[in-house]
Motif scaffolding. Sequence first.
Motif, PDB file in Angstrom:
ATOM      1  N   LEU A   8       0.842  -1.188   0.000  1.00 26.25           N
ATOM      2  CA  LEU A   8       0.000   0.000   0.000  1.00 26.25           C
ATOM      3  C   LEU A   8       0.881   1.243   0.000  1.00 26.25           C
ATOM      4  CD1 LEU A   8      -2.925   0.950   0.093  1.00 26.25           C
ATOM      5  CD2 LEU A   8      -2.803   0.841   2.574  1.00 26.25           C
ATOM      6  N   THR A   9       0.548   2.205  -0.853  1.00 28.41           N
ATOM      7  CA  THR A   9       1.335   3.431  -0.938  1.00 28.41           C
ATOM      8  C   THR A   9       0.440   4.640  -0.713  1.00 28.41           C
ATOM      9  OG1 THR A   9       1.030   3.638  -3.325  1.00 28.41           O
ATOM     10  CG2 THR A   9       2.974   2.412  -2.580  1.00 28.41           C
ATOM     11  N   GLY A  10       1.072   5.733  -0.320  1.00 22.02           N
ATOM     12  CA  GLY A  10       0.339   6.973  -0.127  1.00 22.02           C
ATOM     13  C   GLY A  10       1.059   7.904   0.818  1.00 22.02           C
ATOM     14  N   PHE A  11       0.286   8.847   1.346  1.00 20.61           N
ATOM     15  CA  PHE A  11       0.834   9.884   2.224  1.00 20.61           C
ATOM     16  C   PHE A  11       0.135   9.841   3.571  1.00 20.61           C
ATOM     17  CE2 PHE A  11       0.574  12.098  -2.055  1.00 20.61           C
ATOM     18  CZ  PHE A  11       1.830  11.695  -2.455  1.00 20.61           C
ATOM     19  N   GLY A  12       0.871  10.210   4.606  1.00 22.68           N
ATOM     20  CA  GLY A  12       0.241  10.392   5.900  1.00 22.68           C
ATOM     21  C   GLY A  12       0.797   9.522   6.991  1.00 22.68           C
ATOM     22  N   ASP A  13      -0.043   9.313   7.973  1.00 23.14           N
ATOM     23  CA  ASP A  13       0.284   8.578   9.184  1.00 23.14           C
ATOM     24  C   ASP A  13      -0.013   7.098   8.946  1.00 23.14           C
ATOM     25  OD1 ASP A  13       0.487   7.538  11.738  1.00 23.14           O
ATOM     26  OD2 ASP A  13      -0.802   9.048  12.664  1.00 23.14           O
ATOM     27  N   ASP A  14       1.009   6.263   9.014  1.00 22.96           N
ATOM     28  CA  ASP A  14       0.842   4.825   8.777  1.00 22.96           C
ATOM     29  C   ASP A  14      -0.140   4.199   9.763  1.00 22.96           C
ATOM     30  OD1 ASP A  14       1.355   2.352   7.514  1.00 22.96           O
ATOM     31  OD2 ASP A  14       2.911   1.864   8.957  1.00 22.96           O
ATOM     32  N   MET A  18      -8.374   6.648  10.227  1.00 24.82           N
ATOM     33  CA  MET A  18      -9.221   7.079   9.116  1.00 24.82           C
ATOM     34  C   MET A  18      -8.334   7.197   7.876  1.00 24.82           C
ATOM     35  SD  MET A  18     -11.799  10.304   8.616  1.00 24.82           S
ATOM     36  CE  MET A  18     -10.633  11.533   8.051  1.00 24.82           C
ATOM     37  N   ARG A  19      -8.653   6.384   6.874  1.00 25.30           N
ATOM     38  CA  ARG A  19      -7.849   6.354   5.662  1.00 25.30           C
ATOM     39  C   ARG A  19      -8.726   6.720   4.471  1.00 25.30           C
ATOM     40  NH1 ARG A  19      -3.551   1.586   5.855  1.00 25.30           N
ATOM     41  NH2 ARG A  19      -2.543   2.191   7.781  1.00 25.30           N
ATOM     42  N   VAL A  20      -8.237   7.644   3.673  1.00 24.49           N
ATOM     43  CA  VAL A  20      -8.943   8.065   2.465  1.00 24.49           C
ATOM     44  C   VAL A  20      -8.201   7.474   1.274  1.00 24.49           C
ATOM     45  CG1 VAL A  20      -9.605  10.044   1.042  1.00 24.49           C
ATOM     46  CG2 VAL A  20      -9.785  10.186   3.532  1.00 24.49           C
ATOM     47  N   TYR A  21      -8.971   6.944   0.314  1.00 27.15           N
ATOM     48  CA  TYR A  21      -8.390   6.287  -0.859  1.00 27.15           C
ATOM     49  C   TYR A  21      -8.731   7.065  -2.117  1.00 27.15           C
ATOM     50  CZ  TYR A  21      -7.679   2.512   2.397  1.00 27.15           C
ATOM     51  OH  TYR A  21      -7.274   1.773   3.476  1.00 27.15           O
ATOM     52  N   CYS A  22      -7.711   7.283  -2.933  1.00 31.36           N
ATOM     53  CA  CYS A  22      -7.831   8.054  -4.174  1.00 31.36           C
ATOM     54  C   CYS A  22      -7.170   7.256  -5.290  1.00 31.36           C
ATOM     55  CB  CYS A  22      -7.139   9.398  -3.986  1.00 31.36           C
ATOM     56  SG  CYS A  22      -7.209  10.500  -5.394  1.00 31.36           S
ATOM     57  N   GLN A  23      -7.794   7.234  -6.445  1.00 34.21           N
ATOM     58  CA  GLN A  23      -7.228   6.490  -7.567  1.00 34.21           C
ATOM     59  C   GLN A  23      -6.027   7.213  -8.179  1.00 34.21           C
ATOM     60  OE1 GLN A  23     -10.075   5.503 -10.592  1.00 34.21           O
ATOM     61  NE2 GLN A  23      -8.710   4.059 -11.560  1.00 34.21           N
ATOM     62  N   ASN A  24      -6.029   8.535  -8.127  1.00 30.84           N
ATOM     63  CA  ASN A  24      -4.988   9.340  -8.778  1.00 30.84           C
ATOM     64  C   ASN A  24      -3.856   9.667  -7.816  1.00 30.84           C
ATOM     65  OD1 ASN A  24      -6.697   9.575 -11.102  1.00 30.84           O
ATOM     66  ND2 ASN A  24      -7.864  11.084  -9.957  1.00 30.84           N
ATOM     67  N   ARG A  25      -2.697   9.920  -8.386  1.00 28.49           N
ATOM     68  CA  ARG A  25      -1.515  10.340  -7.638  1.00 28.49           C
ATOM     69  C   ARG A  25      -1.065  11.690  -8.187  1.00 28.49           C
ATOM     70  NH1 ARG A  25       1.658   5.272  -6.142  1.00 28.49           N
ATOM     71  NH2 ARG A  25       0.123   3.647  -6.477  1.00 28.49           N
ATOM     72  N   PRO A  26      -0.455  12.514  -7.351  1.00 29.85           N
ATOM     73  CA  PRO A  26       0.047  13.788  -7.884  1.00 29.85           C
ATOM     74  C   PRO A  26       1.105  13.529  -8.963  1.00 29.85           C
ATOM     75  CG  PRO A  26       0.151  13.772  -5.484  1.00 29.85           C
ATOM     76  CD  PRO A  26      -0.196  12.381  -5.924  1.00 29.85           C
ATOM     77  N   PRO A  30       8.837  13.483  -5.974  1.00 27.96           N
ATOM     78  CA  PRO A  30       8.729  12.049  -5.694  1.00 27.96           C
ATOM     79  C   PRO A  30       7.329  11.635  -5.229  1.00 27.96           C
ATOM     80  CG  PRO A  30       9.612  13.112  -3.766  1.00 27.96           C
ATOM     81  CD  PRO A  30       9.381  14.205  -4.801  1.00 27.96           C
ATOM     82  N   PHE A  31       6.381  12.544  -5.273  1.00 25.81           N
ATOM     83  CA  PHE A  31       5.039  12.285  -4.746  1.00 25.81           C
ATOM     84  C   PHE A  31       4.224  11.343  -5.635  1.00 25.81           C
ATOM     85  CE2 PHE A  31       6.423  16.526  -3.385  1.00 25.81           C
ATOM     86  CZ  PHE A  31       6.482  16.308  -2.015  1.00 25.81           C
ATOM     87  N   ASP A  32       4.659  11.155  -6.874  1.00 26.61           N
ATOM     88  CA  ASP A  32       3.933  10.281  -7.794  1.00 26.61           C
ATOM     89  C   ASP A  32       4.219   8.804  -7.559  1.00 26.61           C
ATOM     90  OD1 ASP A  32       6.556  10.483  -8.660  1.00 26.61           O
ATOM     91  OD2 ASP A  32       6.046  10.586 -10.782  1.00 26.61           O
ATOM     92  N   ALA A  33       5.246   8.501  -6.794  1.00 22.65           N
ATOM     93  CA  ALA A  33       5.614   7.103  -6.551  1.00 22.65           C
ATOM     94  C   ALA A  33       6.141   6.915  -5.130  1.00 22.65           C
ATOM     95  CB  ALA A  33       6.651   6.655  -7.573  1.00 22.65           C
ATOM     96  N   PRO A  34       5.298   7.166  -4.126  1.00 20.15           N
ATOM     97  CA  PRO A  34       5.784   6.984  -2.758  1.00 20.15           C
ATOM     98  C   PRO A  34       6.070   5.509  -2.481  1.00 20.15           C
ATOM     99  CG  PRO A  34       3.423   7.371  -2.747  1.00 20.15           C
ATOM    100  CD  PRO A  34       3.896   7.563  -4.165  1.00 20.15           C
ATOM    101  N   GLU A  35       7.080   5.260  -1.669  1.00 15.82           N
ATOM    102  CA  GLU A  35       7.415   3.894  -1.278  1.00 15.82           C
ATOM    103  C   GLU A  35       6.791   3.642   0.076  1.00 15.82           C
ATOM    104  OE1 GLU A  35      11.514   2.837  -1.668  1.00 15.82           O
ATOM    105  OE2 GLU A  35      11.726   4.011  -3.513  1.00 15.82           O
ATOM    106  N   GLY A  36       5.668   2.960   0.074  1.00 20.21           N
ATOM    107  CA  GLY A  36       4.930   2.729   1.309  1.00 20.21           C
ATOM    108  C   GLY A  36       4.090   3.954   1.649  1.00 20.21           C
ATOM    109  N   SER A 101      -4.279  10.851   9.832  1.00 19.54           N
ATOM    110  CA  SER A 101      -4.864  11.000   8.495  1.00 19.54           C
ATOM    111  C   SER A 101      -3.931  10.362   7.473  1.00 19.54           C
ATOM    112  CB  SER A 101      -5.095  12.479   8.157  1.00 19.54           C
ATOM    113  OG  SER A 101      -3.878  13.195   8.144  1.00 19.54           O
ATOM    114  N   ALA A 102      -4.555   9.772   6.450  1.00 16.80           N
ATOM    115  CA  ALA A 102      -3.771   9.150   5.386  1.00 16.80           C
ATOM    116  C   ALA A 102      -4.537   9.265   4.071  1.00 16.80           C
ATOM    117  CB  ALA A 102      -3.489   7.685   5.705  1.00 16.80           C
ATOM    118  N   LEU A 103      -3.809   9.506   3.000  1.00 18.55           N
ATOM    119  CA  LEU A 103      -4.343   9.525   1.640  1.00 18.55           C
ATOM    120  C   LEU A 103      -3.605   8.421   0.891  1.00 18.55           C
ATOM    121  CD1 LEU A 103      -6.102  10.841  -0.557  1.00 18.55           C
ATOM    122  CD2 LEU A 103      -4.177  12.370  -1.042  1.00 18.55           C
ATOM    123  N   LEU A 104      -4.335   7.372   0.540  1.00 19.41           N
ATOM    124  CA  LEU A 104      -3.707   6.165   0.017  1.00 19.41           C
ATOM    125  C   LEU A 104      -4.153   5.865  -1.404  1.00 19.41           C
ATOM    126  CD1 LEU A 104      -4.117   4.101   3.282  1.00 19.41           C
ATOM    127  CD2 LEU A 104      -2.151   5.461   2.553  1.00 19.41           C
TER     128      LEU A 104
END
Length: 186
Positions: A8-14, A18-26, A30-36, A101-104
Amino acid sequence: MDNSIKTLTGFGDDDATMRVYCQNRPPLAPFDAPEGIVPLQSGDIHYIGKHTSNHWRKIFNVYAKLGFDLSTINNTSNASIKEQRWQDYRDHRLLQQGSNSALLFAQQAEQLDVRQRLHIVMGKAYATNLLGEGFLQRCFWPTADIAICESRSIIVCPYFDYRQLTNEKIKILQSLIINMTVVKKL
């Protein structure tokens, strides 16, 4: 055929409950391919918004409005930062370590674990792609725009855009989140 679950990849607190899921990435390295799941730093949201599009500013702003009021209600804001407005919350807390908060960017339904987490999926089309063709038909629809699957702790809501998820709909979503978290004791 590889049946393994992708990381699982995204931004925020592991550890976010509350986790929000988005299909698109910035579309910005390096925000387009976060590692974890990578916590953002102060200034990252402004940087992404400035160097991408209004689309990402809207996502962050709507998320901040949603999260600010919830953090105020739940009294989860960081005592060292006095967030007086949702803009302060966005700039100094949202998607950072300890923010809850997390955006995944999930690609498989199996990535949505049910361990004391609430999952908010942005958009019906993404929810259908992620969770399967019949998923939305099995959900409870408290409004025409928001679906709930309590057994899996999933809420499907409009995309985080001012026209789709208006301030009025944000308030409805917040109320549903509070009701679900009380039931699930998040």
